[in-house]
Motif scaffolding. Structure first.
Motif, PDB file in Angstrom:
ATOM      1  N   GLU A  55     -12.129  20.828  13.820  1.00  0.00           N
ATOM      2  CA  GLU A  55     -11.977  22.158  14.415  1.00  0.00           C
ATOM      3  C   GLU A  55     -12.394  22.164  15.886  1.00  0.00           C
ATOM      4  N   ILE A  56     -13.469  21.461  16.198  1.00  0.00           N
ATOM      5  CA  ILE A  56     -13.934  21.390  17.594  1.00  0.00           C
ATOM      6  C   ILE A  56     -12.896  20.676  18.450  1.00  0.00           C
ATOM      7  N   TRP A  57     -12.400  19.533  17.976  1.00  0.00           N
ATOM      8  CA  TRP A  57     -11.407  18.781  18.764  1.00  0.00           C
ATOM      9  C   TRP A  57     -10.123  19.576  18.956  1.00  0.00           C
ATOM     10  N   GLU A  58      -9.749  20.355  17.950  1.00  0.00           N
ATOM     11  CA  GLU A  58      -8.572  21.222  18.110  1.00  0.00           C
ATOM     12  C   GLU A  58      -8.829  22.262  19.193  1.00  0.00           C
ATOM     13  N   LEU A  59     -10.006  22.856  19.168  1.00  0.00           N
ATOM     14  CA  LEU A  59     -10.366  23.911  20.112  1.00  0.00           C
ATOM     15  C   LEU A  59     -10.409  23.410  21.554  1.00  0.00           C
ATOM     16  N   VAL A  60     -10.983  22.237  21.759  1.00  0.00           N
ATOM     17  CA  VAL A  60     -11.132  21.738  23.133  1.00  0.00           C
ATOM     18  C   VAL A  60      -9.939  20.900  23.593  1.00  0.00           C
ATOM     19  N   GLY A  61      -9.035  20.572  22.690  1.00  0.00           N
ATOM     20  CA  GLY A  61      -7.855  19.798  23.058  1.00  0.00           C
ATOM     21  C   GLY A  61      -8.137  18.333  23.284  1.00  0.00           C
ATOM     22  N   ALA A  62      -8.654  17.670  22.275  1.00  0.00           N
ATOM     23  CA  ALA A  62      -8.967  16.240  22.346  1.00  0.00           C
ATOM     24  C   ALA A  62      -8.123  15.500  21.304  1.00  0.00           C
ATOM     25  N   PRO A  63      -6.841  15.234  21.618  1.00  0.00           N
ATOM     26  CA  PRO A  63      -5.930  14.702  20.602  1.00  0.00           C
ATOM     27  C   PRO A  63      -6.319  13.349  20.014  1.00  0.00           C
ATOM     28  N   THR A  64      -6.842  12.453  20.811  1.00  0.00           N
ATOM     29  CA  THR A  64      -7.226  11.146  20.272  1.00  0.00           C
ATOM     30  C   THR A  64      -8.305  11.314  19.213  1.00  0.00           C
ATOM     31  N   HIS A  65      -9.344  12.048  19.550  1.00  0.00           N
ATOM     32  CA  HIS A  65     -10.431  12.263  18.592  1.00  0.00           C
ATOM     33  C   HIS A  65      -9.953  13.084  17.399  1.00  0.00           C
ATOM     34  N   LEU A  66      -9.095  14.051  17.658  1.00  0.00           N
ATOM     35  CA  LEU A  66      -8.550  14.886  16.598  1.00  0.00           C
ATOM     36  C   LEU A  66      -7.839  14.034  15.545  1.00  0.00           C
ATOM     37  N   HIS A  67      -6.973  13.150  15.991  1.00  0.00           N
ATOM     38  CA  HIS A  67      -6.219  12.331  15.030  1.00  0.00           C
ATOM     39  C   HIS A  67      -7.098  11.274  14.365  1.00  0.00           C
ATOM     40  N   ARG A  68      -8.082  10.755  15.079  1.00  0.00           N
ATOM     41  CA  ARG A  68      -9.032   9.844  14.432  1.00  0.00           C
ATOM     42  C   ARG A  68      -9.766  10.588  13.319  1.00  0.00           C
ATOM     43  N   GLY A  69     -10.216  11.787  13.625  1.00  0.00           N
ATOM     44  CA  GLY A  69     -10.910  12.590  12.621  1.00  0.00           C
ATOM     45  C   GLY A  69     -10.025  12.913  11.433  1.00  0.00           C
ATOM     46  N   ARG A  70      -8.775  13.225  11.692  1.00  0.00           N
ATOM     47  CA  ARG A  70      -7.855  13.521  10.588  1.00  0.00           C
ATOM     48  C   ARG A  70      -7.607  12.286   9.724  1.00  0.00           C
ATOM     49  N   ALA A  71      -7.486  11.123  10.351  1.00  0.00           N
ATOM     50  CA  ALA A  71      -7.302   9.884   9.583  1.00  0.00           C
ATOM     51  C   ALA A  71      -8.512   9.645   8.683  1.00  0.00           C
ATOM     52  N   GLU A  72      -9.688   9.853   9.231  1.00  0.00           N
ATOM     53  CA  GLU A  72     -10.912   9.629   8.460  1.00  0.00           C
ATOM     54  C   GLU A  72     -11.135  10.732   7.427  1.00  0.00           C
ATOM     55  N   HIS A  73     -10.723  11.951   7.743  1.00  0.00           N
ATOM     56  CA  HIS A  73     -10.816  13.034   6.759  1.00  0.00           C
ATOM     57  C   HIS A  73      -9.944  12.690   5.551  1.00  0.00           C
ATOM     58  N   GLY A  74      -8.740  12.210   5.807  1.00  0.00           N
ATOM     59  CA  GLY A  74      -7.867  11.793   4.715  1.00  0.00           C
ATOM     60  C   GLY A  74      -8.519  10.716   3.868  1.00  0.00           C
ATOM     61  N   LEU A  75      -9.212   9.806   4.516  1.00  0.00           N
ATOM     62  CA  LEU A  75      -9.938   8.756   3.810  1.00  0.00           C
ATOM     63  C   LEU A  75     -11.042   9.356   2.937  1.00  0.00           C
ATOM     64  N   LEU A  76     -11.763  10.315   3.480  1.00  0.00           N
ATOM     65  CA  LEU A  76     -12.868  10.942   2.749  1.00  0.00           C
ATOM     66  C   LEU A  76     -12.408  11.718   1.520  1.00  0.00           C
ATOM     67  N   VAL A  77     -11.259  12.372   1.633  1.00  0.00           N
ATOM     68  CA  VAL A  77     -10.793  13.210   0.523  1.00  0.00           C
ATOM     69  C   VAL A  77      -9.743  12.518  -0.339  1.00  0.00           C
ATOM     70  N   GLY A  78      -9.417  11.280   0.001  1.00  0.00           N
ATOM     71  CA  GLY A  78      -8.443  10.542  -0.785  1.00  0.00           C
ATOM     72  C   GLY A  78      -7.008  10.982  -0.567  1.00  0.00           C
ATOM     73  N   ASP A  79      -6.706  11.452   0.638  1.00  0.00           N
ATOM     74  CA  ASP A  79      -5.360  11.922   0.968  1.00  0.00           C
ATOM     75  C   ASP A  79      -4.697  10.905   1.900  1.00  0.00           C
ATOM     76  N   SER A  80      -4.006   9.941   1.304  1.00  0.00           N
ATOM     77  CA  SER A  80      -3.399   8.882   2.112  1.00  0.00           C
ATOM     78  C   SER A  80      -2.301   9.419   3.023  1.00  0.00           C
ATOM     79  N   ALA A  81      -1.637  10.510   2.637  1.00  0.00           N
ATOM     80  CA  ALA A  81      -0.604  11.097   3.494  1.00  0.00           C
ATOM     81  C   ALA A  81      -1.233  11.630   4.785  1.00  0.00           C
TER      82      ALA A  81
END
Length: 111
Positions: A55-81
């Protein structure tokens, strides 16, 4: 340093993370707050902390960190898509180095 530690899936002491999070919030440094939340999320397998970082990366506009976080979030919740989509977005914006080093392992077992 927090970003690099997260990329490498290094274990960071809980006391350091709590102190850094408190300071980042107190002095209002959102990018530091997000990275510390990312470190907490990876270390504790805490998907809600990663969601707050995203949410913070979305708000401040940090796309690299945003997508890294999303990749890792998927890993944490078991969402490979989610992970695959985020890694594809990182490749598209030129962060192939992270994609090449992406690790599916997490820092440690939750306590």
């Amino acid at each position: 340093r927090f970003c690099l530690a997260c990329d490498r899936r290094e274990e960071l002491p809980d006391a350091l993370l709590e102190q850094a999070l408190g300071k980042a919030m107190r002095v209002r440094v959102p990018l530091l707050e997000a990275q510390v939340r990312r470190a907490i999320a990876l270390g504790r397998r805490d998907a809600p902390q990663m969601h707050k970082a995203i949410e913070i990366w979305e708000l401040v506009g940090a796309p690299t960190h945003l997508h890294r976080g999303r990749a890792e979030h998927g890993l944490l919740v078991g969402d490979s898509a989610e992970t695959d989509a985020a890694l594809a977005a990182l490749k598209k914006i030129g962060d192939g180095n992270y994609v090449d080093r992406f690790s599916t392992s997490l820092a440690r077992e939750p306590s």
